[in-house]
Design an enzyme around this catalytic site. Structure first.
Site, PDB file in Angstrom:
ATOM      1  CB  CYS A  99      -3.873  -5.532   6.642  1.00 49.59           C
ATOM      2  SG  CYS A  99      -2.676  -4.077   7.686  1.00 49.59           S
ATOM      3  CG  HIS A 392      -7.391  -1.431   6.895  1.00 48.68           C
ATOM      4  ND1 HIS A 392      -7.740  -3.274   6.093  1.00 48.68           N
ATOM      5  CD2 HIS A 392      -6.483  -1.895   7.253  1.00 48.68           C
ATOM      6  CE1 HIS A 392      -6.841  -3.606   6.294  1.00 48.68           C
ATOM      7  NE2 HIS A 392      -5.464  -3.054   7.001  1.00 48.68           N
ATOM      8  CB  CYS A 422       0.920  -3.860   1.588  1.00 44.68           C
ATOM      9  SG  CYS A 422      -0.585  -2.260   2.378  1.00 44.68           S
TER      10      CYS A 422
END
Length: 436
Positions: A99, A392, A422
């Site tokens: 991510c 996302h 994160c």
């Protein structure tokens, strides 16, 4: 505090981010259904270059990322160069840091700028959760390899006879950590229980995210940084993120059942970020190169930090680890920041990291620091909403956050902003940005 490590070239130039752009973000299997990540990347880079009016040969490097990779296009960066009319001699390679992938792409271009090997480059990422590499079972894969080497029909039939019906079922991409078998939502549940984060707190943060994002769109704050897209059959434009629920109420969130720990959990689909399709990119160059081209940068990259922790328990604490390091390298404290933007993978993960940033005990006993990083002022935190609302697309989120934060800093007259995320594998990333 250790000595600050300024990000400058050998000539003393700052690392400028001159422009940024993204596609609208779309929930899985909606507006971008059937559009692979490589095409989303081409869309955003092509439009970014067209808007910037920078000479095509001025871009010397493109670093791009994709988390859910497609076997037919393993180097998405090079395919974007070849598919957007960029100079074919433009260096291009792909990166992946889960991510935090476009954080890594930005860091890599910055390092090339500091080394003096380039003067301008593009960094970004794209992902599609609607176009996925659907695999086959290990048993079928092994048989197919053996069949390819078999010489007779009888040998091939013998090999196929070993298969069971279940071996023929398609295998979707794994949603769990390779090393632990834990899903991201399982880790979010761990964190909610470890740090005493209630369902009500998680729902409130998710509701806040959607309300802020809806307000940002309504006030026109995102219009300049989000392009309008057209997809087959090219009849209707897609111009705004389609996950934002501005009309939702807290009562709506309370209706959903836990998605991971069905009996005792608090993490739901509503207080988690959804699977999303989209792409984002930024143009970076040395400060002197920007002046040569007559460009006013959006802002500058002041520092960055990447960290890693164990994956078995509460592994999504990357922001609590990387934020103090990025601030230290920038020569700043939490109080110096105008904006603080954290990737909202889950409301539980976000709230846990906010809690630990203000914890003296965590700073002393875990980080080995004399004092807490600092409480995050709610007036500075995710002021335009976050990933729970926008969505996302894994590799695109960092570039979205960077562009969004720099535009908001400019609207506020400048200052410092920190963006942090994160990532799977216990990874964390943080970057300090500066706008004038």
């Amino acid at each position: 505090m250790r000595q600050a490590l300024p990000l400058v070239t050998r000539q003393g130039d700052r690392i400028a981010i001159v422009s940024g752009l993204r596609t609208p973000f779309a929930r899985q299997a909606t507006a971008f259904h059937g559009i692979p990540a490589v095409d989303l990347g081409k869309m955003v880079v092509g439009e970014l270059l067209a808007r910037s009016e920078i000479p095509a040969d001025a871009i010397e490097q493109l670093v791009f990322g994709q988390v859910v990779q497609m076997p037919e296009a393993p180097n998405i960066a090079r395919e974007i160069v070849l598919g957007t009319g960029m100079n074919v001699h433009t260096d291009a390679y792909s990166v992946s840091r889960a991510c935090a992938t476009s954080f890594q792409a930005v860091a890599n271009v910055a390092e090339s700028l500091m080394a003096g090997t380039i003067r301008a480059g593009i960094a970004g990422g794209a992902d599609s959760s609607s176009v996925l590499p659907i695999g086959v079972s290990k048993a079928l894969a092994r048989v197919l390899v053996d069949v390819n080497k078999a010489r007779t029909t009888r040998q091939r039939l013998t090999l196929f006879s070993r298969l069971r019906l279940r071996d023929l079922l398609p295998v979707p991409p794994a949603v769990a950590e390779y090393s632990t078998g834990l899903r991201m939502g399982d880790t979010a549940e761990q964190m909610a229980k470890t740090y005493g984060i209630t369902r009500e707190q998680q729902d409130a943060l998710a509701h806040r995210s959607h309300q802020r994002a809806a307000q940002a769109w309504a006030e026109g704050k995102l219009a300049e940084e989000v392009m309008t897209t057209y997809v087959p059959p090219y009849k209707n434009p897609f111009a705004e993120d389609n996950n934002i629920r501005g009309a939702s109420t807290l009562a709506d969130y309370a209706k959903l059942r836990p998605a991971f720990d069905r009996k005792h959990g608090s993490v739901t689909a509503a207080n988690s970020t959804p699977l999303t399709d989209g792409a984002a990119a930024v143009i970076m160059m040395t400060e002197s190169r920007a002046k040569e081209l007559g460009l006013r940068p959006l802002g500058y990259l002041r520092s960055y930090a990447f960290t890693a922790i164990d994956v078995w328990q509460d592994m999504l604490l990357g922001p609590a680890w990387s934020t103090p390091l990025a601030l230290e390298r920038a020569g700043l404290t939490m109080a110096d920041l105008t904006l603080f933007d954290m990737h909202e993978a889950f409301a539980a993960q976000t709230l846990a990291n906010l809690q630990l940033l203000g914890s003296e005990r965590f700073a002393r006993e875990v980080l080995g620091r004399a004092q807490a990083t600092g409480e995050v002022d709610d007036a500075k935190f995710n002021v335009l909403g976050g990933s729970i609302a926008y969505g996302h697309p894994f590799a695109a989120t960092g570039a979205r956050m960077i562009t969004q934060t720099l535009h908001e800093l400019r609207r506020r007259g400048g200052g410092f902003g920190l963006v942090t995320a994160c990532a799977a594998g216990g990874l964390g990333a943080a970057m300090v940005l500066e706008a004038e």
